[in-house]
Design a protein around this motif. Structure first.
Motif, PDB file in Angstrom:
ATOM      1  N   TYR A 248      24.935  22.405   3.638  1.00 39.19           N
ATOM      2  CA  TYR A 248      26.337  22.038   3.901  1.00 39.19           C
ATOM      3  C   TYR A 248      26.763  22.520   5.283  1.00 39.19           C
ATOM      4  O   TYR A 248      26.744  23.722   5.573  1.00 39.19           O
ATOM      5  CB  TYR A 248      27.267  22.635   2.838  1.00 39.19           C
ATOM      6  CG  TYR A 248      28.694  22.212   3.064  1.00 39.19           C
ATOM      7  CD1 TYR A 248      29.074  20.884   2.855  1.00 39.19           C
ATOM      8  CD2 TYR A 248      29.650  23.097   3.538  1.00 39.19           C
ATOM      9  CE1 TYR A 248      30.370  20.464   3.106  1.00 39.19           C
ATOM     10  CE2 TYR A 248      30.941  22.690   3.787  1.00 39.19           C
ATOM     11  CZ  TYR A 248      31.295  21.368   3.576  1.00 39.19           C
ATOM     12  OH  TYR A 248      32.574  20.940   3.827  1.00 39.19           O
TER      13      TYR A 248
ATOM     14  N   GLY B 112      29.693  20.903   6.641  1.00 31.93           N
ATOM     15  CA  GLY B 112      30.982  20.230   6.797  1.00 31.93           C
ATOM     16  C   GLY B 112      32.081  21.207   7.193  1.00 31.93           C
ATOM     17  O   GLY B 112      31.841  22.399   7.413  1.00 31.93           O
ATOM     18  N   ASP B 113      33.318  20.660   7.222  1.00 28.99           N
ATOM     19  CA  ASP B 113      34.429  21.504   7.670  1.00 28.99           C
ATOM     20  C   ASP B 113      35.284  22.016   6.495  1.00 28.99           C
ATOM     21  O   ASP B 113      36.453  22.342   6.685  1.00 28.99           O
ATOM     22  CB  ASP B 113      35.284  20.746   8.698  1.00 28.99           C
ATOM     23  CG  ASP B 113      35.705  19.366   8.182  1.00 28.99           C
ATOM     24  OD1 ASP B 113      35.709  19.182   6.949  1.00 28.99           O
ATOM     25  OD2 ASP B 113      36.011  18.495   9.010  1.00 28.99           O
TER      26      ASP B 113
ATOM     27  N   ALA C 236      27.106  16.031   0.175  1.00 24.92           N
ATOM     28  CA  ALA C 236      27.896  17.190  -0.241  1.00 24.92           C
ATOM     29  C   ALA C 236      28.540  16.966  -1.601  1.00 24.92           C
ATOM     30  O   ALA C 236      29.367  17.767  -2.044  1.00 24.92           O
ATOM     31  CB  ALA C 236      28.975  17.482   0.796  1.00 24.92           C
TER      32      ALA C 236
ATOM     33  N   GLU D 129      30.609  14.548  -2.437  1.00 28.72           N
ATOM     34  CA  GLU D 129      31.990  14.049  -2.353  1.00 28.72           C
ATOM     35  C   GLU D 129      32.015  12.565  -2.717  1.00 28.72           C
ATOM     36  O   GLU D 129      31.135  11.795  -2.296  1.00 28.72           O
ATOM     37  CB  GLU D 129      32.513  14.277  -0.924  1.00 28.72           C
ATOM     38  CG  GLU D 129      32.623  15.770  -0.612  1.00 28.72           C
ATOM     39  CD  GLU D 129      32.774  16.071   0.877  1.00 28.72           C
ATOM     40  OE1 GLU D 129      32.425  15.204   1.708  1.00 28.72           O
ATOM     41  OE2 GLU D 129      33.222  17.181   1.201  1.00 28.72           O
TER      42      GLU D 129
ATOM     43  N   ASN E 262      36.500  14.179   2.287  1.00 27.76           N
ATOM     44  CA  ASN E 262      35.298  13.816   3.050  1.00 27.76           C
ATOM     45  C   ASN E 262      35.142  14.806   4.198  1.00 27.76           C
ATOM     46  O   ASN E 262      35.688  14.610   5.287  1.00 27.76           O
ATOM     47  CB  ASN E 262      35.401  12.382   3.579  1.00 27.76           C
ATOM     48  CG  ASN E 262      34.056  11.890   4.098  1.00 27.76           C
ATOM     49  OD1 ASN E 262      33.125  12.676   4.262  1.00 27.76           O
ATOM     50  ND2 ASN E 262      33.955  10.595   4.380  1.00 27.76           N
ATOM     51  N   THR E 263      34.470  15.877   3.927  1.00 29.31           N
ATOM     52  CA  THR E 263      34.370  16.946   4.933  1.00 29.31           C
ATOM     53  C   THR E 263      33.108  16.836   5.774  1.00 29.31           C
ATOM     54  O   THR E 263      32.904  17.647   6.685  1.00 29.31           O
ATOM     55  CB  THR E 263      34.383  18.329   4.236  1.00 29.31           C
ATOM     56  OG1 THR E 263      33.228  18.442   3.407  1.00 29.31           O
ATOM     57  CG2 THR E 263      35.636  18.529   3.403  1.00 29.31           C
ATOM     58  N   THR E 264      32.258  15.859   5.460  1.00 30.47           N
ATOM     59  CA  THR E 264      31.009  15.739   6.238  1.00 30.47           C
ATOM     60  C   THR E 264      30.938  14.428   7.022  1.00 30.47           C
ATOM     61  O   THR E 264      30.165  14.326   7.961  1.00 30.47           O
ATOM     62  CB  THR E 264      29.773  15.805   5.320  1.00 30.47           C
ATOM     63  OG1 THR E 264      29.827  14.727   4.395  1.00 30.47           O
ATOM     64  CG2 THR E 264      29.717  17.119   4.564  1.00 30.47           C
ATOM     65  N   HIS E 265      31.753  13.444   6.609  1.00 28.57           N
ATOM     66  CA  HIS E 265      31.791  12.137   7.290  1.00 28.57           C
ATOM     67  C   HIS E 265      30.383  11.564   7.424  1.00 28.57           C
ATOM     68  O   HIS E 265      30.016  11.012   8.456  1.00 28.57           O
ATOM     69  CB  HIS E 265      32.476  12.270   8.663  1.00 28.57           C
ATOM     70  CG  HIS E 265      33.789  12.993   8.572  1.00 28.57           C
ATOM     71  ND1 HIS E 265      34.926  12.425   8.030  1.00 28.57           N
ATOM     72  CD2 HIS E 265      34.137  14.261   8.912  1.00 28.57           C
ATOM     73  CE1 HIS E 265      35.922  13.303   8.039  1.00 28.57           C
ATOM     74  NE2 HIS E 265      35.461  14.432   8.574  1.00 28.57           N
ATOM     75  N   GLN E 266      29.622  11.694   6.362  1.00 29.80           N
ATOM     76  CA  GLN E 266      28.237  11.219   6.382  1.00 29.80           C
ATOM     77  C   GLN E 266      28.191   9.774   5.871  1.00 29.80           C
ATOM     78  O   GLN E 266      28.506   9.511   4.711  1.00 29.80           O
ATOM     79  CB  GLN E 266      27.367  12.114   5.480  1.00 29.80           C
ATOM     80  CG  GLN E 266      25.922  11.673   5.390  1.00 29.80           C
ATOM     81  CD  GLN E 266      25.259  12.095   4.080  1.00 29.80           C
ATOM     82  OE1 GLN E 266      25.940  12.359   3.082  1.00 29.80           O
ATOM     83  NE2 GLN E 266      23.939  12.138   4.092  1.00 29.80           N
TER      84      GLN E 266
END
Ligand code: FES
Length: 252
Positions: free
Chosen positions: A148, A150-151, A200, A202, A240-244
């Motif tokens: 992980y 992400g933010d 992640a 999500e 959506n903290t990873t924008h993957q």
């Protein structure tokens, strides 16, 4: 059907609501107390009846004859015999039911799901993820350990990540299927109804109401521990903290 479900089916809707808020241990204890109470009630009632029958005075003819009434042991009637047999059988059944419920619901405290599980060494787990380009799966604990970056470390996932790792519960939040990881898309894709989650966990697509549930990761020295005793609800849709984006074709 789980012990919780059995208990909730046996009780009314209002009682079922109360049961749903109890821990499995409390449910088991309540079941055993109720079973024991019913058994003792039946046994006591039967004994009371038997004693009452034994105290019934002798026929008047004995006294009139001037003899001393003899205290012969009261014969066991067929009804008493069957009643005793029924009670013994009922008690054995209820005891085995209570024991089975207890064994089923009692949390496994020896490293299985429901306890704090040692997943492996930090180096091994990170090495596996990097070498295979996929999460580390631990079947006995029913979780994935994902990388992980992400933010959300200090916000939506505060306190549950460690060393850039996060643990996801394998169970789909839609209807509970196990969600495999798709190597090509690098997302989790549920084969049952097509819900999709990013790496992640999500929510991205499909009928799932939220992201995947997760567990807290703890690092002790070089050991990676995952606390499966507490299921942490997945983040809501829209998180959506990873924008993957999907990194290839979907598997489902
Ligand atoms: Fe996973 Fe329905 S159980 S999408």
């Amino acid at each position: 059907m789980t012990g919780h479900a059995l208990a909730m089916a046996a009780l009314g809707p209002a009682s079922a609501l109360a049961v749903s808020t109890l821990s499995p241990t409390a449910v088991v204890l309540i079941i055993i107390c109720v079973i024991g109470g019913v058994f003792l009630l039946l046994l006591g009632n039967s004994l009371r009846r038997s004693r009452g029958a034994a105290r019934t005075p002798a026929p008047a003819g004995d006294a009139a004859a001037g003899g001393t009434p003899e205290k012969a042991p009261a014969p066991i009637s067929r009804r008493d015999f069957f009643r005793g047999g029924l009670l013994v059988g009922l008690g054995a059944f209820l005891a085995s039911f209570g024991g089975a419920s207890l064994a089923f619901l009692w949390p496994n405290l020896k490293g299985g799901f429901g306890s704090v599980i040692e997943a492996g060494s930090l180096g091994d787990i990170k090495g596996f993820i990097a070498a295979n380009n996929q999460p580390f799966y631990y079947g006995a604990g029913r979780f994935y350990i994902v990388p992980y970056h992400g933010d959300g470390t200090n916000t939506v996932y505060a306190g549950i990540t460690a060393e850039n790792l996060m643990a996801l519960y394998q169970k789909c939040v839609h209807l509970g299927c196990r969600v495999p990881f798709c190597q090509t898309s690098q997302w989790f894709e549920c084969p049952c109804h097509g819900s999709k989650y990013n790496e992640a966990g999500e929510y991205q697509l499909g009928p799932a109401p939220t992201g995947l549930n997760r567990f807290k990761i703890i690092i002790e020295g070089d050991k990676v521990l995952v606390d499966t005793s507490n299921i942490i609800p997945g983040p809501p849709r829209g998180t959506n903290t990873t924008h993957q984006s999907p990194e290839g074709p979907f598997c489902v």
